[in-house]
Design a protein around this motif. Structure first.
Motif: not given
Length: 379
Positions: A184-190, A196-198, A223-224, A229-232
């Protein structure tokens, strides 16, 4: 023979690959109809077709402990020992879940510690359902990630004792494995990059104050950040749970080891007490035997001395009685000294009458003459 291991197969953990299965289960597999009919002559290429036909997994079931087809195919893979690339393709197969589980189980039996964690941990993200046949023959529902977790954390699976592997923390400490990274970390980073681009695109069109306001207090970013933080936190919680589980198992093993040591110590103490009591009983019997022998010898010597004293007393009584009889008997007439001249005279008179003459006729005549009162003949 049909049950013989491939001559080109290598030993696994210093033994024949088929010996990783217990002998009783191995014998039941050899006697199974599915093994004789469906697994005869299979190769690494044709094994895939049989694996695609699987519809459940399990070890043995029923009263006579009949092995499942899944276990027969595992035994066939141990017999022919396919290449590592083929096993990895089994694990990476996304379409057939039982083929994936078959490859994972075989790799857990034969692979190294690093390969087991490297190729089996990604299967935690597979949540597909599996049919598991229990020992009583009934079917239960499980999932691929649950089955993989059992392979990595338990000692038994499908009635087979799994080889021991090192803990992941130990492999991470020595540098053989990198820290586990959630998918899930890859999805979070994407998502973070996309947000950020938006925000940058929206900030160019809006005013500077609004841009700074939304950039500082963007709900999406917050939220991200919370999600990250929740993922960690979840990952730390997983590590803590694994650490607590390992520590609890280690504590249980230490407790079992202490209990076994106490039981052995108690057993040794009982054996020593039994030996001590037995030696004490033997000493007591030996002392009683010696005492009986002494008493028997004492009685024997006492009876012998009594018999000797009785014999001596009897002899003394006989001697005393004999002396008394000799002293108490009266003297016969003619035995005194005053009768000796009379005996001489009578003897001399007998000699003078001629009756003792050597000639019998003269002696006879002298006796007649003596009876008549005449003098004897003198010749």
């Amino acid at each position: 023979m049909a049950n013989r291991t491939d001559p080109l197969a290598k030993n696994i953990r210093g033994t024949n690959p088929q010996n990783l299965v217990e002998k009783i289960l191995r014998t039941k597999i050899y006697q199974n109809t599915y093994w004789k009919e469906q697994c005869f002559g299979l190769t690494a290429e044709t094994l895939v077709d049989k694996a695609m036909e699987l519809d459940h997994l399990g070890g043995t079931h029923g009263g006579n402990r009949k092995p499942a087809p899944f276990m027969c195919l595992v035994m066939k893979m141990l017999q022919i020992q396919p290449d590592k690339e083929i096993v990895v393709e089994f694990i990476k197969n996304p379409e057939y879940k039982y083929v994936r589980v078959l490859g994972a189980f075989y790799l857990r039996l034969t692979g190294t510690d690093v390969d087991v964690y490297r190729y089996l941990e990604p299967l935690y993200n597979d949540y597909r359902k599996l049919r598991l046949r229990t020992n009583d023959g009934k079917f239960t529902l499980t999932h691929v990630d649950e089955f993989i977790d059992d392979l990595l954390t338990k000692d038994y699976s499908c009635d087979i004792a799994l080889p021991r592997i090192k803990k992941r923390m130990t492999l991470e400490a020595i540098g053989s494995l990198e820290p586990r990274r959630s998918a899930l970390e890859d999805d979070f980073e994407e998502e973070e990059e996309k947000d950020e681009d938006d925000q940058l695109a929206d900030g160019l069109d809006s005013r500077g104050h609004d841009k700074d306001y939304y950039r500082g207090r963007s709900p999406t970013r917050e939220r991200d950040q919370d999600r990250k933080r929740d993922g960690h936190r979840y990952r730390d919680r997983d590590y803590d749970r694994d650490y607590d589980r390992n520590r609890g198992r280690g504590r249980d093993r230490d407790r079992d080891r202490d209990r076994e040591r106490d039981r052995d110590r108690h057993r040794l103490r009982e054996d020593k007490d039994y030996d001590r009591e037995r030696d004490r009983e033997r000493d007591r019997e030996g002392r009683e035997r010696d005492r009986r022998d002494r008493d028997r010898g004492r009685k024997r010597s006492y009876s012998r001395s009594r018999s000797r004293s009785r014999d001596r007393r009897d002899r003394d009584d006989d001697d005393r009685r004999r002396r008394h009889r000799t002293s108490a008997s009266p003297k016969r007439r003619g035995d005194g000294p005053e009768d000796e001249p009379k005996k001489r005279k009578e003897k001399k008179a007998k000699k003078d009458d001629g009756t003792d003459h050597p000639d019998p006729e003269i002696a006879e005549q002298n006796r007649l003459r003596a009876s008549l009162g005449l003098k004897p003949l003198k010749m």
